[in-house]
Design a protein around this motif. Sequence first.
Motif, PDB file in Angstrom:
ATOM      1  N   PHE A  52       0.830  -1.201   0.000  1.00  0.00           N
ATOM      2  CA  PHE A  52       0.000   0.000   0.000  1.00  0.00           C
ATOM      3  C   PHE A  52       0.872   1.262   0.000  1.00  0.00           C
ATOM      4  CE2 PHE A  52      -4.335  -1.480   1.852  1.00  0.00           C
ATOM      5  CZ  PHE A  52      -4.328  -2.572   1.016  1.00  0.00           C
ATOM      6  N   ALA A  53       0.252   2.380  -0.371  1.00  0.00           N
ATOM      7  CA  ALA A  53       0.908   3.687  -0.321  1.00  0.00           C
ATOM      8  C   ALA A  53       0.228   4.553   0.733  1.00  0.00           C
ATOM      9  CB  ALA A  53       0.832   4.381  -1.673  1.00  0.00           C
ATOM     10  N   GLN A  54       0.987   5.477   1.318  1.00  0.00           N
ATOM     11  CA  GLN A  54       0.405   6.436   2.260  1.00  0.00           C
ATOM     12  C   GLN A  54      -0.165   7.606   1.481  1.00  0.00           C
ATOM     13  OE1 GLN A  54       2.708   7.589   5.817  1.00  0.00           O
ATOM     14  NE2 GLN A  54       2.009   9.678   5.489  1.00  0.00           N
ATOM     15  N   LEU A  55      -1.463   7.848   1.648  1.00  0.00           N
ATOM     16  CA  LEU A  55      -2.115   8.934   0.929  1.00  0.00           C
ATOM     17  C   LEU A  55      -1.956  10.267   1.642  1.00  0.00           C
ATOM     18  CD1 LEU A  55      -5.555   7.571  -0.320  1.00  0.00           C
ATOM     19  CD2 LEU A  55      -3.275   7.324  -1.295  1.00  0.00           C
ATOM     20  N   VAL A  56      -2.166  10.251   2.959  1.00  0.00           N
ATOM     21  CA  VAL A  56      -2.225  11.498   3.706  1.00  0.00           C
ATOM     22  C   VAL A  56      -1.880  11.215   5.160  1.00  0.00           C
ATOM     23  CG1 VAL A  56      -4.681  11.266   4.278  1.00  0.00           C
ATOM     24  CG2 VAL A  56      -3.690  13.554   4.082  1.00  0.00           C
ATOM     25  N   SER A  57      -1.418  12.245   5.841  1.00  0.00           N
ATOM     26  CA  SER A  57      -1.064  12.132   7.257  1.00  0.00           C
ATOM     27  C   SER A  57      -1.642  13.322   8.004  1.00  0.00           C
ATOM     28  CB  SER A  57       0.462  12.112   7.405  1.00  0.00           C
ATOM     29  OG  SER A  57       0.826  12.140   8.765  1.00  0.00           O
ATOM     30  N   PHE A  58      -2.253  13.044   9.165  1.00  0.00           N
ATOM     31  CA  PHE A  58      -2.774  14.102  10.033  1.00  0.00           C
ATOM     32  C   PHE A  58      -2.094  13.986  11.385  1.00  0.00           C
ATOM     33  CE2 PHE A  58      -6.375  12.636   7.362  1.00  0.00           C
ATOM     34  CZ  PHE A  58      -6.544  13.786   6.597  1.00  0.00           C
ATOM     35  N   ASP A  59      -1.577  15.108  11.915  1.00  0.00           N
ATOM     36  CA  ASP A  59      -0.988  15.054  13.247  1.00  0.00           C
ATOM     37  C   ASP A  59      -1.905  15.736  14.250  1.00  0.00           C
ATOM     38  OD1 ASP A  59      -0.623  17.818  12.999  1.00  0.00           O
ATOM     39  OD2 ASP A  59       1.502  17.644  12.495  1.00  0.00           O
ATOM     40  N   ASP A  60      -1.411  15.872  15.489  1.00  0.00           N
ATOM     41  CA  ASP A  60      -2.276  16.409  16.547  1.00  0.00           C
ATOM     42  C   ASP A  60      -2.587  17.889  16.346  1.00  0.00           C
ATOM     43  OD1 ASP A  60       0.358  16.988  16.983  1.00  0.00           O
ATOM     44  OD2 ASP A  60       0.355  16.538  19.120  1.00  0.00           O
ATOM     45  N   LYS A  61      -1.887  18.567  15.436  1.00  0.00           N
ATOM     46  CA  LYS A  61      -2.254  19.959  15.125  1.00  0.00           C
ATOM     47  C   LYS A  61      -3.469  19.981  14.203  1.00  0.00           C
ATOM     48  CE  LYS A  61       2.543  21.526  15.515  1.00  0.00           C
ATOM     49  NZ  LYS A  61       3.063  20.157  15.766  1.00  0.00           N
ATOM     50  N   ASP A  62      -3.595  18.950  13.364  1.00  0.00           N
ATOM     51  CA  ASP A  62      -4.737  18.856  12.457  1.00  0.00           C
ATOM     52  C   ASP A  62      -5.981  18.347  13.175  1.00  0.00           C
ATOM     53  OD1 ASP A  62      -3.271  19.549  10.079  1.00  0.00           O
ATOM     54  OD2 ASP A  62      -2.401  17.547  10.111  1.00  0.00           O
ATOM     55  N   ILE A  63      -5.787  17.389  14.090  1.00  0.00           N
ATOM     56  CA  ILE A  63      -6.919  16.707  14.720  1.00  0.00           C
ATOM     57  C   ILE A  63      -6.856  16.929  16.220  1.00  0.00           C
ATOM     58  CG2 ILE A  63      -8.216  14.556  14.803  1.00  0.00           C
ATOM     59  CD1 ILE A  63      -6.587  13.483  12.541  1.00  0.00           C
ATOM     60  N   SER A  64      -7.310  18.075  16.656  1.00  0.00           N
ATOM     61  CA  SER A  64      -7.290  18.347  18.090  1.00  0.00           C
ATOM     62  C   SER A  64      -8.369  19.364  18.432  1.00  0.00           C
ATOM     63  CB  SER A  64      -5.918  18.880  18.532  1.00  0.00           C
ATOM     64  OG  SER A  64      -5.630  20.108  17.888  1.00  0.00           O
ATOM     65  N   THR A  65      -8.771  19.337  19.699  1.00  0.00           N
ATOM     66  CA  THR A  65      -9.696  20.307  20.244  1.00  0.00           C
ATOM     67  C   THR A  65      -9.043  20.869  21.503  1.00  0.00           C
ATOM     68  OG1 THR A  65     -10.806  18.746  21.706  1.00  0.00           O
ATOM     69  CG2 THR A  65     -11.622  18.882  19.446  1.00  0.00           C
ATOM     70  N   GLU A  66      -9.824  21.579  22.285  1.00  0.00           N
ATOM     71  CA  GLU A  66      -9.293  22.107  23.545  1.00  0.00           C
ATOM     72  C   GLU A  66      -8.833  20.979  24.465  1.00  0.00           C
ATOM     73  OE1 GLU A  66     -10.883  24.639  27.440  1.00  0.00           O
ATOM     74  OE2 GLU A  66     -12.201  24.336  25.701  1.00  0.00           O
ATOM     75  N   TYR A  67      -9.483  19.799  24.331  1.00  0.00           N
ATOM     76  CA  TYR A  67      -9.242  18.743  25.309  1.00  0.00           C
ATOM     77  C   TYR A  67      -8.476  17.537  24.777  1.00  0.00           C
ATOM     78  CZ  TYR A  67     -12.779  21.225  28.039  1.00  0.00           C
ATOM     79  OH  TYR A  67     -13.474  22.176  28.725  1.00  0.00           O
ATOM     80  N   THR A  68      -8.754  17.125  23.548  1.00  0.00           N
ATOM     81  CA  THR A  68      -8.221  15.846  23.096  1.00  0.00           C
ATOM     82  C   THR A  68      -7.563  15.960  21.729  1.00  0.00           C
ATOM     83  OG1 THR A  68     -10.242  15.116  21.993  1.00  0.00           O
ATOM     84  CG2 THR A  68     -10.066  14.646  24.337  1.00  0.00           C
ATOM     85  N   ALA A  69      -6.742  14.952  21.404  1.00  0.00           N
ATOM     86  CA  ALA A  69      -6.024  14.952  20.129  1.00  0.00           C
ATOM     87  C   ALA A  69      -5.774  13.522  19.682  1.00  0.00           C
ATOM     88  CB  ALA A  69      -4.693  15.694  20.274  1.00  0.00           C
TER      89      ALA A  69
END
Length: 379
Positions: free
Chosen positions: A208-225
């Motif tokens: 497989f190939a890696q299409l995309v990467s999200f880190d905790d700056k992309d997926i975070s709120t005030e409380y969780t990541a």
Amino acid sequence: MATENANYPGEKIFKEAKDFLPINGTDYVELYVGNAKQSAHYYKTAFGFESVAYSGLETGNKESVSYVLQQDKIRLVLTSPLKKDGPINEHINNHGDGVKVIALWVEDATKAWEETTSRGAVSFMKPEKTEDEHGYVVRSGIHTYGETIHIFVERRNYKGVFMPGFKAWKTDFNPAPTGLKYIDHMVGNVGWGEMNKWCEFYAKVMGFAQLVSFDDKDISTEYTALMSKVMSNGTGRIKFPINEPAEGRKKSQIEEYIDFYNGAGVQHIAVATNNIIETVRDLRSRGVEFLYVPEVYYDNILERVGEIDEDLEPLKEMNILIDRDDEGYLLQIFTKPVLDRPTMFFEIIQRKGAQSFGKGNFKALFESIEHEQELRGTL
């Protein structure tokens, strides 16, 4: 990208994928459940699946019972044990109801097993041929994250209803379908620091190939990541996002999942539709519950995503999210967990050219999930 024919062989669109393991599509998804008969009724009534095949005491299976359901190209197998103890009971005791098998449709199950095990995959089952009056099926299997397994299914020489050991399952109750077409992607949750390990597994072992990467700056709120990477085969028919927790002020949805599932496993199944407004309206009328997004989400949405074909009002009424990438836009919505444990749920998605996964919706989505966690007392 994904089309209505997404479960059939297609052109390679992700050139980075080695694709030494050609996969035609998802063959079936098998869930181990506490009561397969009642689970089958739920997926028929709520989601519009049809009765297809059955295995149990009447077919000579003394160990377990399985009901096969289908809607367009989506095939679910619901399996329960018929005796105490044993691996199915142990799986249900540890995890609750959940996905055990992600079965992949291949032309050559023996070659698929040889290719993957030679690259380091741990074998679950060597190639095995089963046959009946309708022909034969060859299956093989490997382990992946947690207790999830991939079964490779070769069925080009089989004309029966599902596979040997099953008989046609006819019922008087057959609700209309809800417009679900095929599996767009399936998301796995893994433990702290395990995301890269499993992404490397899909790259090395399955090409497989890696299409995309999200880190905790992309997926975070005030409380969780959390952090996530998306792995795909070359045609884009099989896409596996892999999530892991990231440090946050409170417990993330991934941590909650792992706590209740007791380890890594399938978090959600994303199913495609050609008309998300009609599909979601139908699902709601049948009792499927979805996450709520505050109305303020829609205040400036068209400024962010640009012009869309749909009228905004029914999207707002149905709580459907919108996002755009360089190729187009997508519409998506997420159910609440469909099990008593806050583990597995479904995503309904309609792609209008977009190849991405709704990055612009992450904040609104995860704040909605946190609200549900708060109600459960697990945030």
